[in-house]
Design a protein around this motif. Sequence first.
Motif, PDB file in Angstrom:
ATOM      1  N   SER A  75      23.183 -51.579 -13.705  1.00  0.00           N
ATOM      2  CA  SER A  75      21.762 -51.209 -13.452  1.00  0.00           C
ATOM      3  C   SER A  75      21.124 -52.003 -12.289  1.00  0.00           C
ATOM      4  CB  SER A  75      21.037 -51.924 -14.715  1.00  0.00           C
ATOM      5  OG  SER A  75      21.179 -51.120 -15.797  1.00  0.00           O
ATOM      6  N   PHE A  76      20.508 -51.252 -11.678  1.00  0.00           N
ATOM      7  CA  PHE A  76      19.706 -51.623 -10.318  1.00  0.00           C
ATOM      8  C   PHE A  76      18.230 -51.938  -9.975  1.00  0.00           C
ATOM      9  CE2 PHE A  76      23.573 -48.853  -9.528  1.00  0.00           C
ATOM     10  CZ  PHE A  76      24.077 -49.861  -8.816  1.00  0.00           C
ATOM     11  N   PHE A  77      17.917 -52.993  -9.476  1.00  0.00           N
ATOM     12  CA  PHE A  77      16.718 -53.293  -9.271  1.00  0.00           C
ATOM     13  C   PHE A  77      16.235 -53.230  -7.713  1.00  0.00           C
ATOM     14  CE2 PHE A  77      17.331 -54.654 -13.500  1.00  0.00           C
ATOM     15  CZ  PHE A  77      16.108 -54.470 -14.314  1.00  0.00           C
ATOM     16  N   ILE A  78      15.338 -52.660  -7.544  1.00  0.00           N
ATOM     17  CA  ILE A  78      14.817 -52.786  -6.024  1.00  0.00           C
ATOM     18  C   ILE A  78      13.571 -53.431  -5.783  1.00  0.00           C
ATOM     19  CG2 ILE A  78      14.123 -51.296  -3.778  1.00  0.00           C
ATOM     20  CD1 ILE A  78      15.891 -49.155  -4.903  1.00  0.00           C
ATOM     21  N   ASN A  79      13.418 -54.641  -5.077  1.00  0.00           N
ATOM     22  CA  ASN A  79      12.518 -55.478  -5.021  1.00  0.00           C
ATOM     23  C   ASN A  79      11.959 -55.506  -6.394  1.00  0.00           C
ATOM     24  OD1 ASN A  79      12.979 -55.632  -2.440  1.00  0.00           O
ATOM     25  ND2 ASN A  79      11.344 -54.298  -1.753  1.00  0.00           N
ATOM     26  N   GLU A  80      12.662 -56.094  -7.483  1.00  0.00           N
ATOM     27  CA  GLU A  80      12.364 -56.495  -8.700  1.00  0.00           C
ATOM     28  C   GLU A  80      11.731 -55.464  -9.797  1.00  0.00           C
ATOM     29  OE1 GLU A  80       9.693 -59.864  -8.574  1.00  0.00           O
ATOM     30  OE2 GLU A  80      10.947 -60.792  -6.977  1.00  0.00           O
ATOM     31  N   THR A  81      11.889 -54.028  -8.983  1.00  0.00           N
ATOM     32  CA  THR A  81      11.543 -52.843 -10.051  1.00  0.00           C
ATOM     33  C   THR A  81      12.760 -52.292 -10.364  1.00  0.00           C
ATOM     34  OG1 THR A  81       9.589 -52.530  -9.120  1.00  0.00           O
ATOM     35  CG2 THR A  81      10.060 -50.925 -10.310  1.00  0.00           C
ATOM     36  N   LYS A  82      12.963 -51.973 -11.780  1.00  0.00           N
ATOM     37  CA  LYS A  82      14.226 -51.033 -12.191  1.00  0.00           C
ATOM     38  C   LYS A  82      14.406 -49.881 -11.399  1.00  0.00           C
ATOM     39  CE  LYS A  82      16.713 -50.733 -16.416  1.00  0.00           C
ATOM     40  NZ  LYS A  82      17.613 -49.443 -16.004  1.00  0.00           N
ATOM     41  N   ALA A 131      24.219 -63.693  -3.587  1.00  0.00           N
ATOM     42  CA  ALA A 131      23.505 -62.935  -2.796  1.00  0.00           C
ATOM     43  C   ALA A 131      24.423 -62.865  -1.314  1.00  0.00           C
ATOM     44  CB  ALA A 131      22.201 -63.519  -2.408  1.00  0.00           C
ATOM     45  N   GLN A 132      24.339 -61.553  -0.943  1.00  0.00           N
ATOM     46  CA  GLN A 132      25.094 -61.371   0.569  1.00  0.00           C
ATOM     47  C   GLN A 132      24.027 -60.538   1.220  1.00  0.00           C
ATOM     48  OE1 GLN A 132      28.061 -57.822  -0.729  1.00  0.00           O
ATOM     49  NE2 GLN A 132      28.931 -59.663  -0.290  1.00  0.00           N
ATOM     50  N   GLY A 133      24.362 -60.105   2.611  1.00  0.00           N
ATOM     51  CA  GLY A 133      23.706 -59.262   3.544  1.00  0.00           C
ATOM     52  C   GLY A 133      22.576 -60.193   4.224  1.00  0.00           C
ATOM     53  N   ASN A 134      21.566 -59.499   4.415  1.00  0.00           N
ATOM     54  CA  ASN A 134      20.518 -60.641   5.181  1.00  0.00           C
ATOM     55  C   ASN A 134      19.660 -61.232   4.045  1.00  0.00           C
ATOM     56  OD1 ASN A 134      18.193 -61.341   6.407  1.00  0.00           O
ATOM     57  ND2 ASN A 134      17.595 -59.585   7.495  1.00  0.00           N
ATOM     58  N   LEU A 135      19.777 -62.368   3.904  1.00  0.00           N
ATOM     59  CA  LEU A 135      19.406 -63.374   2.984  1.00  0.00           C
ATOM     60  C   LEU A 135      17.693 -63.368   3.010  1.00  0.00           C
ATOM     61  CD1 LEU A 135      22.041 -65.840   2.403  1.00  0.00           C
ATOM     62  CD2 LEU A 135      21.906 -63.485   1.456  1.00  0.00           C
ATOM     63  N   ASN A 136      17.239 -63.164   4.185  1.00  0.00           N
ATOM     64  CA  ASN A 136      15.775 -63.212   4.375  1.00  0.00           C
ATOM     65  C   ASN A 136      15.192 -61.696   4.361  1.00  0.00           C
ATOM     66  OD1 ASN A 136      15.851 -66.036   4.793  1.00  0.00           O
ATOM     67  ND2 ASN A 136      16.803 -65.622   6.731  1.00  0.00           N
ATOM     68  N   SER A 137      15.853 -60.789   4.020  1.00  0.00           N
ATOM     69  CA  SER A 137      15.242 -59.409   4.118  1.00  0.00           C
ATOM     70  C   SER A 137      14.294 -59.243   2.809  1.00  0.00           C
ATOM     71  CB  SER A 137      16.382 -58.131   3.848  1.00  0.00           C
ATOM     72  OG  SER A 137      15.965 -57.264   3.657  1.00  0.00           O
ATOM     73  N   ASP A 138      13.366 -58.209   3.273  1.00  0.00           N
ATOM     74  CA  ASP A 138      12.232 -57.862   2.502  1.00  0.00           C
ATOM     75  C   ASP A 138      12.731 -56.924   1.364  1.00  0.00           C
ATOM     76  OD1 ASP A 138      10.328 -59.664   3.730  1.00  0.00           O
ATOM     77  OD2 ASP A 138       9.936 -58.081   4.867  1.00  0.00           O
ATOM     78  N   LEU A 139      13.945 -56.289   1.737  1.00  0.00           N
ATOM     79  CA  LEU A 139      14.446 -55.289   0.775  1.00  0.00           C
ATOM     80  C   LEU A 139      15.629 -55.795   0.056  1.00  0.00           C
ATOM     81  CD1 LEU A 139      14.930 -52.722  -0.191  1.00  0.00           C
ATOM     82  CD2 LEU A 139      16.265 -51.852   1.547  1.00  0.00           C
ATOM     83  N   VAL A 140      15.260 -56.246  -1.241  1.00  0.00           N
ATOM     84  CA  VAL A 140      16.229 -56.736  -2.272  1.00  0.00           C
ATOM     85  C   VAL A 140      16.885 -55.891  -3.158  1.00  0.00           C
ATOM     86  CG1 VAL A 140      16.531 -58.830  -3.571  1.00  0.00           C
ATOM     87  CG2 VAL A 140      15.010 -59.041  -1.816  1.00  0.00           C
ATOM     88  N   ILE A 141      18.161 -55.861  -3.413  1.00  0.00           N
ATOM     89  CA  ILE A 141      18.641 -54.936  -4.383  1.00  0.00           C
ATOM     90  C   ILE A 141      19.579 -55.908  -5.354  1.00  0.00           C
ATOM     91  CG2 ILE A 141      20.523 -53.217  -4.637  1.00  0.00           C
ATOM     92  CD1 ILE A 141      19.685 -52.043  -2.124  1.00  0.00           C
ATOM     93  N   VAL A 142      19.193 -55.735  -6.603  1.00  0.00           N
ATOM     94  CA  VAL A 142      19.902 -56.558  -7.606  1.00  0.00           C
ATOM     95  C   VAL A 142      20.786 -55.551  -8.354  1.00  0.00           C
ATOM     96  CG1 VAL A 142      19.899 -57.923  -9.698  1.00  0.00           C
ATOM     97  CG2 VAL A 142      18.142 -58.396  -7.626  1.00  0.00           C
ATOM     98  N   GLU A 143      22.181 -56.030  -8.610  1.00  0.00           N
ATOM     99  CA  GLU A 143      23.081 -55.108  -9.660  1.00  0.00           C
ATOM    100  C   GLU A 143      23.320 -56.033 -10.535  1.00  0.00           C
ATOM    101  OE1 GLU A 143      27.214 -53.057 -10.038  1.00  0.00           O
ATOM    102  OE2 GLU A 143      26.911 -54.268  -8.184  1.00  0.00           O
TER     103      GLU A 143
END
Length: 171
Positions: free
Chosen positions: A147-154, A13-25
Amino acid sequence: MSLKPTVNKNDHAQGNLNSDLVIVEYGDYQCPYCGAAYPVLKALMKEFGGQVKFVFRNFPLSEMHQYAKVAAIAAEAANLQGKFWEMHDAIYKNQQNLNELYLFELAEKIGLDISQFKDDIQKAELEEKVDSDFESGVMSGVNGTPSFFINETKFNGGAEDLLELVRENVN
């Protein structure tokens, strides 16, 4: 579809590790679409890195991309020397040159200890990490890269759409 497992300490992970907005690639280092998404994601992190946590998981499509898995293992090996993101970036920036030997050139360029890198890329646990990322993608409904997920949603869109969405919602 939702992300399985959720983002955890084994993720890069990078960026703000405590953020509420999480993007997964879920990405493949040899995939041309991931290569095209890479500069867009860099722009997103440059603009919103303080507000977004960005996570990368390996999803090498080995049948189509001969070097995708070895590149993923190389990035995991770089991680053991604290340089995952440097290797990640170097591979995407030089994607058209990708082969097994070239990964050693990149390892040197980013300042890895080459003898340690040679030993590390042989480690079974690195291949297991890549396989476990891949399996998590399959369980999460990933069927292509990126493929991307935003806060655990595809998220059903590309990197450009993702950047637009973040711009609309973060400011």
